[in-house]
Write an enzyme that holds these catalytic residues in place. Structure first.
Site, PDB file in Angstrom:
ATOM      1  N   THR A  27       0.854  -1.196   0.000  1.00  0.00           N
ATOM      2  CA  THR A  27       0.000   0.000   0.000  1.00  0.00           C
ATOM      3  C   THR A  27       0.883   1.237   0.000  1.00  0.00           C
ATOM      4  O   THR A  27       1.773   1.369   0.837  1.00  0.00           O
ATOM      5  CB  THR A  27      -0.927  -0.048   1.233  1.00  0.00           C
ATOM      6  N   HIS A 177      -7.298 -10.818  -1.663  1.00  0.00           N
ATOM      7  CA  HIS A 177      -6.704 -10.437  -0.375  1.00  0.00           C
ATOM      8  C   HIS A 177      -7.584 -11.003   0.740  1.00  0.00           C
ATOM      9  O   HIS A 177      -8.640 -10.458   1.045  1.00  0.00           O
ATOM     10  CB  HIS A 177      -6.625  -8.917  -0.280  1.00  0.00           C
ATOM     11  N   ASN A 180      -4.582 -10.294   6.758  1.00  0.00           N
ATOM     12  CA  ASN A 180      -4.365  -9.040   7.503  1.00  0.00           C
ATOM     13  C   ASN A 180      -5.596  -8.400   8.126  1.00  0.00           C
ATOM     14  O   ASN A 180      -5.666  -7.176   8.273  1.00  0.00           O
ATOM     15  CB  ASN A 180      -3.636  -8.028   6.613  1.00  0.00           C
ATOM     16  N   TYR A 182      -8.732  -8.037   7.107  1.00  0.00           N
ATOM     17  CA  TYR A 182      -9.746  -7.367   6.290  1.00  0.00           C
ATOM     18  C   TYR A 182     -10.979  -8.280   6.132  1.00  0.00           C
ATOM     19  O   TYR A 182     -11.084  -9.300   6.815  1.00  0.00           O
ATOM     20  CB  TYR A 182      -9.135  -6.917   4.957  1.00  0.00           C
ATOM     21  N   ASN A 237      -4.375  -5.752  12.358  1.00  0.00           N
ATOM     22  CA  ASN A 237      -5.691  -5.109  12.395  1.00  0.00           C
ATOM     23  C   ASN A 237      -6.645  -5.723  13.413  1.00  0.00           C
ATOM     24  O   ASN A 237      -7.843  -5.858  13.169  1.00  0.00           O
ATOM     25  CB  ASN A 237      -6.321  -5.113  10.993  1.00  0.00           C
TER      26      ASN A 237
END
Ligand code: 8OZ
Length: 366
Positions: A27, A177, A180, A182, A237
């Protein structure tokens, strides 16, 4: 001396890699603020790194609600698809291969980043103990709203549409994805998924969303152009889970039947130091997978060569090292020193810290 296998070609489904050094998704928060179109500089940035066997783009939201940080690119609008075409053309002109990482952040967002300023969506209305960047500074992630059962098929279909958009933009494939913390990871974990319908409760139910996305994306563009990224042991996260090894044993075993281009795993804590306890658990999970395996997280040149030579991995993804070393493959081949990136320019900004890192040859003649 024979060439280390790390520097030899590989075939991942329909995608031919010139070597097994992969650029991990990074990112960089440089998309056009008004419409999340990739930056004009993105084509140059990725093309500079095209000697990687495979480039995986920065995470890109599949829909406006899937956005969780300021200035990340999307893959849902015609303008975004046009913007990405510049990137794929520049990479292909240099003989590189590039896949797009498809992203829905779920609860890792803030109301100010959501259309209409509403709450972000998630499996359950449980706020993450995490932060995001709203364009001005770091803010706590907002409390999400639980997705209604009827809303889920539309999100699954949007992943498939994003994969078609990526192909229309010239990408060689996509990476789902699922790492992490999400949206997909939020469904998998019992700390973020308290649903009592078919998408919550048992491990099979918590993995249902992931498998529906994989099913839809592979049906849309082919399994041989679809990869997936997981981070089973990462606390990223605010992820919590009582038994990640059980969850990911089910997920990885279930992925075998799809014959994907690859499985990409973040080994241990994303961006963190490696430790022997997670290495042992990761090795056990990795052993369940029968297809092409990309390993990631803190690999040195020596560790990368050893992992690929032994068959522990088919390729190694390097993240941070690719920021300051556009010619990382050449440097690893020569065992040349690596440049250090400047953290102050990782996220946001322009060319500085993005497209201005020299290659070894440029640095030597400067
Ligand atoms: C760093 C900053 C913002 C997002 C991830 C997409 O962790 C990210 C990300 C990384 O997967």
């Amino acid at each position: 001396m024979t060439t280390p296998k790390l520097f030899t070609p590989a075939q991942f489904g329909a995608i031919s890699l010139a070597n097994r050094v992969v650029m991990a998704p990074l990112t960089r928060n440089r998309a056009r603020p008004a419409d999340d179109v990739p930056s004009d500089l993105a084509a140059e940035y990725y093309a500079q790194r095209a000697s990687a066997g495979l480039l995986i783009t920065e995470a890109s939201q599949i829909m406006p609600e899937g956005k969780g940080y300021a200035w990340t690119p999307g893959i849902y609008s015609p303008a975004q698809i046009e913007g990405w075409k510049n990137v794929t053309a520049a990479v292909h002109a240099k003989g590189g291969k590039i896949v797009l990482q498809m992203w829905h952040v779920g609860r890792i967002s803030h109301t100010s980043l959501q259309p209409g300023g509403v709450a972000p969506v998630a499996p359950s209305a449980i706020a993450a103990k995490s932060q995001t960047f709203d364009g001005k500074g770091f803010v706590p992630t907002s409390e999400p709203r639980a997705l209604a059962l009827e809303e889920i098929p539309q999100i699954v279909a949007t992943y498939a549409q994003a994969a078609r958009n990526a192909r229309a933009a010239g990408f060689d494939g996509v990476e789902i994805h699922a790492a992490n913390g999400y949206l997909i990871d939020q469904f998998l974990r019992d700390g973020s998924n308290h649903r009592t319908d078919a998408y919550g409760g048992s491990i099979e139910n918590r993995a249902r969303f992931l498998f529906e996305v994989v099913e839809a994306v592979t049906a849309a563009i082919g399994a041989d152009r679809t990869g997936i990224r997981l981070s089973p042991l990462s606390p990223s996260n605010g992820v919590t889970d009582t038994d990640p090894v059980a969850v990911f044993s089910h997920v990885i075993t279930g992925l075998n039947r799809f014959n994907l281009a690859y499985l990409h795993m973040v080994e241990g804590a994303t961006g963190g130091a490696r430790d022997t306890e997670s290495d042992a658990k990761m090795a056990a999970l990795r052993a369940l997978y029968t297809g092409n395996y990309i390993a990631n997280n803190g690999y040195t040149r020596t560790a990368a060569m050893a992992a690929v030579d032994s068959g522990a991995a088919d390729a190694i993804a390097f993240g941070k090292a690719f920021i300051a070393n556009p010619d990382l493959v050449e440097r690893l081949t020569l065992d040349a020193p690596l440049a250090e990136g400047d953290r102050a320019t990782y996220y946001g900004g322009g060319a500085k810290g993005y497209t201005d890192y020299p290659t070894l040859a440029e640095a030597e003649t400067a």
